[in-house]
Design a protein around this motif. Structure first.
Motif, mmCIF file in Angstrom:
data_model
loop_
_atom_site.group_PDB
_atom_site.id
_atom_site.type_symbol
_atom_site.label_atom_id
_atom_site.label_comp_id
_atom_site.label_asym_id
_atom_site.label_seq_id
_atom_site.Cartn_x
_atom_site.Cartn_y
_atom_site.Cartn_z
ATOM 1 N N MET A 1 82.034 -32.694 33.910
ATOM 2 C CA MET A 1 81.362 -32.054 35.030
ATOM 3 C C MET A 1 81.468 -30.544 34.855
ATOM 4 N N LEU A 2 80.415 -29.860 35.153
ATOM 5 C CA LEU A 2 80.388 -28.406 35.069
ATOM 6 C C LEU A 2 80.840 -27.791 36.387
ATOM 7 N N ALA A 3 81.305 -26.571 36.328
ATOM 8 C CA ALA A 3 81.743 -25.868 37.530
ATOM 9 C C ALA A 3 80.575 -25.670 38.492
ATOM 10 N N GLU A 4 79.388 -25.441 37.957
ATOM 11 C CA GLU A 4 78.208 -25.259 38.806
ATOM 12 C C GLU A 4 77.912 -26.512 39.619
ATOM 13 N N THR A 5 78.108 -27.690 38.988
ATOM 14 C CA THR A 5 77.884 -28.958 39.679
ATOM 15 C C THR A 5 78.892 -29.130 40.815
ATOM 16 N N ALA A 6 80.153 -28.830 40.541
ATOM 17 C CA ALA A 6 81.190 -28.941 41.572
ATOM 18 C C ALA A 6 80.907 -27.981 42.715
ATOM 19 N N TYR A 7 80.459 -26.794 42.392
ATOM 20 C CA TYR A 7 80.136 -25.798 43.416
ATOM 21 C C TYR A 7 79.015 -26.297 44.314
ATOM 22 N N GLN A 8 77.981 -26.874 43.732
ATOM 23 C CA GLN A 8 76.866 -27.393 44.517
ATOM 24 C C GLN A 8 77.307 -28.528 45.426
ATOM 25 N N VAL A 9 78.215 -29.373 44.939
ATOM 26 C CA VAL A 9 78.722 -30.473 45.760
ATOM 27 C C VAL A 9 79.524 -29.924 46.932
ATOM 28 N N ILE A 10 80.377 -28.938 46.678
ATOM 29 C CA ILE A 10 81.198 -28.349 47.744
ATOM 30 C C ILE A 10 80.313 -27.679 48.783
ATOM 31 N N GLU A 11 79.275 -26.991 48.343
ATOM 32 C CA GLU A 11 78.359 -26.332 49.276
ATOM 33 C C GLU A 11 77.610 -27.338 50.139
ATOM 34 N N ALA A 12 77.431 -28.555 49.647
ATOM 35 C CA ALA A 12 76.708 -29.574 50.400
ATOM 36 C C ALA A 12 77.583 -30.223 51.476
ATOM 37 N N LEU A 13 78.897 -30.042 51.402
ATOM 38 C CA LEU A 13 79.796 -30.644 52.390
ATOM 39 C C LEU A 13 79.663 -29.953 53.740
ATOM 40 N N ASN A 14 79.926 -30.706 54.826
ATOM 41 C CA ASN A 14 79.959 -30.072 56.138
ATOM 42 C C ASN A 14 81.285 -29.329 56.292
ATOM 43 N N GLU A 15 81.406 -28.534 57.337
ATOM 44 C CA GLU A 15 82.575 -27.659 57.494
ATOM 45 C C GLU A 15 83.883 -28.447 57.583
ATOM 46 N N ARG A 16 83.854 -29.573 58.256
ATOM 47 C CA ARG A 16 85.075 -30.387 58.399
ATOM 48 C C ARG A 16 85.545 -30.887 57.036
ATOM 49 N N GLU A 17 84.619 -31.370 56.236
ATOM 50 C CA GLU A 17 84.978 -31.883 54.915
ATOM 51 C C GLU A 17 85.400 -30.760 53.972
ATOM 52 N N LYS A 18 84.779 -29.583 54.125
ATOM 53 C CA LYS A 18 85.207 -28.440 53.316
ATOM 54 C C LYS A 18 86.643 -28.072 53.620
#
Length: 64
Positions: A1-18
């Motif tokens: 997995m690339l860092a860019e992919t992980a970043y996109q997944v984290i950005e897609a999370l809601n605030e509680r999950e973040k």
């Protein structure tokens, strides 16, 4: 997995999950730091200080 992919997944999370993810990683989020600093209370003036302030302002703006 690339860092860019992980970043996109984290950005897609809601605030509680973040916040849960950050807690699991043991890091503080920038959102947590911003909310702490933005809750500063404003200094409250006493009645005498408020009257003095208003009088000074009105003296400067008085008609000549």
């Amino acid at each position: 997995m690339l860092a860019e992919t992980a970043y996109q997944v984290i950005e897609a999370l809601n605030e509680r999950e973040k916040s849960r993810l950050y807690a699991m990683l043991g890091v503080q989020s920038e959102l947590m730091n911003k909310t702490k600093t933005s809750n500063k209370k404003k200094k409250i003036l006493s009645d005498a200080q408020a009257v003095e302030y208003l009088l000074r302002k009105f003296k400067k703006c008085s008609y000549k």
